[in-house]
Design a protein around this motif. Structure first.
Motif, PDB file in Angstrom:
ATOM      1  N   THR A   1      -6.510  -1.923  -2.890  1.00 46.42           N
ATOM      2  CA  THR A   1      -6.800  -3.507  -2.921  1.00 46.42           C
ATOM      3  C   THR A   1      -8.341  -3.551  -3.157  1.00 46.42           C
ATOM      4  O   THR A   1      -9.157  -2.785  -2.348  1.00 46.42           O
TER       5      THR A   1
ATOM      6  N   GLU B   1       0.582  -6.200  -6.043  1.00 50.20           N
ATOM      7  CA  GLU B   1      -0.057  -7.375  -6.267  1.00 50.20           C
ATOM      8  C   GLU B   1      -1.272  -7.278  -7.152  1.00 50.20           C
ATOM      9  O   GLU B   1      -2.213  -6.551  -6.646  1.00 50.20           O
ATOM     10  N   TRP B   2      -1.354  -7.726  -8.449  1.00 49.86           N
ATOM     11  CA  TRP B   2      -2.512  -7.776  -9.216  1.00 49.86           C
ATOM     12  C   TRP B   2      -2.677  -9.284  -9.828  1.00 49.86           C
ATOM     13  O   TRP B   2      -1.724  -9.921 -10.129  1.00 49.86           O
TER      14      TRP B   2
ATOM     15  N   ARG C   1      -6.724  -5.637  -8.255  1.00 47.19           N
ATOM     16  CA  ARG C   1      -5.674  -5.333  -7.216  1.00 47.19           C
ATOM     17  C   ARG C   1      -6.001  -6.178  -6.036  1.00 47.19           C
ATOM     18  O   ARG C   1      -7.198  -6.247  -5.534  1.00 47.19           O
ATOM     19  N   THR C   2      -5.066  -7.149  -6.082  1.00 48.60           N
ATOM     20  CA  THR C   2      -5.317  -8.089  -4.831  1.00 48.60           C
ATOM     21  C   THR C   2      -4.361  -7.905  -3.493  1.00 48.60           C
ATOM     22  O   THR C   2      -4.365  -8.581  -2.409  1.00 48.60           O
ATOM     23  N   GLY C   3      -3.629  -6.965  -3.779  1.00 50.91           N
ATOM     24  CA  GLY C   3      -2.967  -6.297  -2.491  1.00 50.91           C
ATOM     25  C   GLY C   3      -1.651  -5.460  -2.907  1.00 50.91           C
ATOM     26  O   GLY C   3      -1.699  -4.912  -4.051  1.00 50.91           O
ATOM     27  N   PRO C   4      -0.681  -5.089  -1.900  1.00 52.90           N
ATOM     28  CA  PRO C   4       0.180  -4.033  -2.277  1.00 52.90           C
ATOM     29  C   PRO C   4       1.269  -4.971  -3.136  1.00 52.90           C
ATOM     30  O   PRO C   4       1.557  -6.014  -3.057  1.00 52.90           O
TER      31      PRO C   4
ATOM     32  N   SER D   1     -11.228 -15.268  -3.119  1.00 52.72           N
ATOM     33  CA  SER D   1     -11.609 -13.861  -3.623  1.00 52.72           C
ATOM     34  C   SER D   1     -12.988 -13.698  -4.153  1.00 52.72           C
ATOM     35  O   SER D   1     -13.446 -14.826  -4.779  1.00 52.72           O
TER      36      SER D   1
ATOM     37  N   GLU E   1       7.103  -0.385  -6.319  1.00 57.11           N
ATOM     38  CA  GLU E   1       5.798  -0.330  -6.794  1.00 57.11           C
ATOM     39  C   GLU E   1       5.665   0.689  -7.889  1.00 57.11           C
ATOM     40  O   GLU E   1       4.870   0.691  -8.997  1.00 57.11           O
TER      41      GLU E   1
ATOM     42  N   ARG F   1     -13.222  -8.665  -2.903  1.00 49.33           N
ATOM     43  CA  ARG F   1     -12.893  -8.987  -1.400  1.00 49.33           C
ATOM     44  C   ARG F   1     -12.221  -9.918  -1.290  1.00 49.33           C
ATOM     45  O   ARG F   1     -12.517 -11.143  -1.728  1.00 49.33           O
ATOM     46  N   LEU F   2     -11.236  -9.967  -0.519  1.00 49.87           N
ATOM     47  CA  LEU F   2     -10.388 -11.142  -0.203  1.00 49.87           C
ATOM     48  C   LEU F   2     -10.685 -11.628   1.231  1.00 49.87           C
ATOM     49  O   LEU F   2     -10.765 -11.140   2.079  1.00 49.87           O
TER      50      LEU F   2
END
Length: 146
Positions: free
Chosen positions: A21, A39-40, A34-37, A115, A2, A105-106
């Motif tokens: 996130t 991950e964008w 930012r959609t996760g660790p 999303s 990361e 928010r996911l």
């Protein structure tokens, strides 16, 4: 890792990318979510193709860049009853303190991911997989008609 991806994005964008996130940042390439660790998701502005620039900045030893424009569909939902509609489908706390304007928010409904980007108090963009967009829109319309 990361750290390398973060450094490459910072250099490319001229600013630090969104942290946790759910955070979103406007950039010269579009909205970076930012959609996760590690991950964008970049929502481009359609003025140009950002992928060659992204691929050049993020080498294979740092991360991967994949064009998902064919695989996502955006559904806009707005109006005074949109929170009532969303509450029928998504297990989300939409109070302004829990889901502020400008955040992501996911979530999902009927085992399909979605999303949600809150654009205003009663305005949302929903990003769904293209293959299920028709069914998700149908569920949204059914919930709105109640």
């Amino acid at each position: 890792g990361e750290a390398g991806l973060h450094a490459a994005l910072t250099q490319l964008l001229g600013q630090t990318p969104p942290g946790p996130t759910g955070q979103i940042q406007a950039t010269h390439l579009g909205l970076l979510m930012r959609t996760g660790p590690e991950e964008w998701l970049l929502i481009g502005d359609a003025a140009g193709d950002p992928y060659p620039v992204l691929r050049a900045a993020i080498g294979a030893n740092v991360g991967g860049v994949t064009d998902l424009s064919h695989a996502r569909c955006r559904i806009k939902l707005q109006g005074p009853r949109c929170l009532d509609t969303l509450s029928k489908l998504f297990a989300l706390d939409c109070r302004p303190t829990a889901f502020p304007v400008g955040e992501l928010r996911l979530s999902g409904h009927h085992h399909l991911p979605c999303s949600l980007h809150r654009l205003g108090e009663t305005e949302f963009d929903l990003y769904v997989f293209t293959t299920y967009a028709h069914d998700q829109l149908g569920s949204l319309l059914d919930a709105a008609l109640e």
